[in-house]
Scaffold this motif. Structure first.
Motif, mmCIF file in Angstrom:
data_model
loop_
_atom_site.group_PDB
_atom_site.id
_atom_site.type_symbol
_atom_site.label_atom_id
_atom_site.label_comp_id
_atom_site.label_asym_id
_atom_site.label_seq_id
_atom_site.Cartn_x
_atom_site.Cartn_y
_atom_site.Cartn_z
ATOM 1 N N LYS A 23 0.990 -1.313 0.041
ATOM 2 C CA LYS A 23 0.282 0.071 0.006
ATOM 3 C C LYS A 23 0.813 1.180 -0.173
ATOM 4 O O LYS A 23 2.449 1.488 0.559
ATOM 5 N N PRO A 24 0.319 2.431 -0.254
ATOM 6 C CA PRO A 24 1.229 3.256 -0.356
ATOM 7 C C PRO A 24 0.765 3.990 0.789
ATOM 8 O O PRO A 24 0.211 3.519 1.853
ATOM 9 N N LEU A 25 2.183 5.119 1.184
ATOM 10 C CA LEU A 25 2.929 5.658 2.773
ATOM 11 C C LEU A 25 1.358 6.148 3.412
ATOM 12 O O LEU A 25 0.620 5.687 4.301
ATOM 13 N N PHE A 26 0.693 6.891 1.944
ATOM 14 C CA PHE A 26 -0.704 7.653 3.371
ATOM 15 C C PHE A 26 -1.496 6.998 3.355
ATOM 16 O O PHE A 26 -3.034 6.869 4.321
ATOM 17 N N ILE B 85 6.094 6.911 8.591
ATOM 18 C CA ILE B 85 4.417 6.969 9.659
ATOM 19 C C ILE B 85 5.212 7.631 10.953
ATOM 20 O O ILE B 85 3.524 8.707 11.482
ATOM 21 N N ALA B 86 5.718 7.183 11.777
ATOM 22 C CA ALA B 86 5.563 7.716 12.866
ATOM 23 C C ALA B 86 5.742 9.271 13.396
ATOM 24 O O ALA B 86 5.076 10.405 13.674
ATOM 25 N N GLU B 87 7.025 9.580 12.627
ATOM 26 C CA GLU B 87 7.238 10.712 12.235
ATOM 27 C C GLU B 87 6.209 11.769 11.900
ATOM 28 O O GLU B 87 6.223 13.213 12.187
ATOM 29 N N ILE B 88 5.539 10.988 10.732
ATOM 30 C CA ILE B 88 4.458 12.741 9.650
ATOM 31 C C ILE B 88 3.540 12.910 10.651
ATOM 32 O O ILE B 88 3.156 13.416 11.309
ATOM 33 N N LEU B 89 2.612 11.804 11.775
ATOM 34 C CA LEU B 89 2.184 11.848 12.618
ATOM 35 C C LEU B 89 2.345 12.717 13.889
ATOM 36 O O LEU B 89 1.820 13.212 14.208
#
Length: 135
Positions: free
Chosen positions: A29-32, A63-67
């Motif tokens: 799946k894509p990152l987002f 993912i964790a860093e984006i959140l």
């Protein structure tokens, strides 16, 4: 987004697996997709566990860093380990690195999610009115 929520609600998960765990693959799946799924899990369960093996570890960290950088999540726990995976081509177990990151909601998570939903509605309304003006 609602398809994701409906899909999450209808998943039949055995008791041996955590309901708030997302097992991340960097090929499926894509990152987002994972970022948005993690937001939904945090809405439902107040926390989410991101898990990955091998090359997908970088994806989980991203993912964790984006959140975290968007003010949505706080790091609660990080666990690293190695697991034996049976390699059918070699016929013997291969060790793979594993990471599990537990994230919890920030105090203003719900406000940020509501603001994002409102922005999305305004954008969609503007696009709709522009489309109607062209007709």
């Amino acid at each position: 987004m609602e398809e994701i929520t409906d899909g999450v609600s209808n998943i039949n998960i055995p008791d041996s697996q955590k309901r708030n765990r997302i097992q991340v693959s960097n090929t499926k799946k894509p990152l987002f997709f994972y970022v948005n799924l993690a937001k939904r899990y945090m809405q439902q369960y107040n926390e989410v566990e991101l898990s990955a093996l091998g090359m997908a570890i970088a994806t989980v960290v991203t993912i964790a860093e984006i959140l975290k950088n968007n003010g949505l999540a706080l790091e609660k726990k990080i666990v690293t380990s190695t697991v034996d995976i049976k390699d059918d081509s070699r016929g013997r177990p291969v060790q793979k690195a594993k990471i599990e990151i537990l994230l919890g909601k920030t105090a203003n998570f719900d406000e940020l999610m509501a603001a994002a939903a409102e922005e999305r509605e305004v954008r969609e309304a503007e696009e709709q009115s522009r489309a109607e003006q062209k007709v």
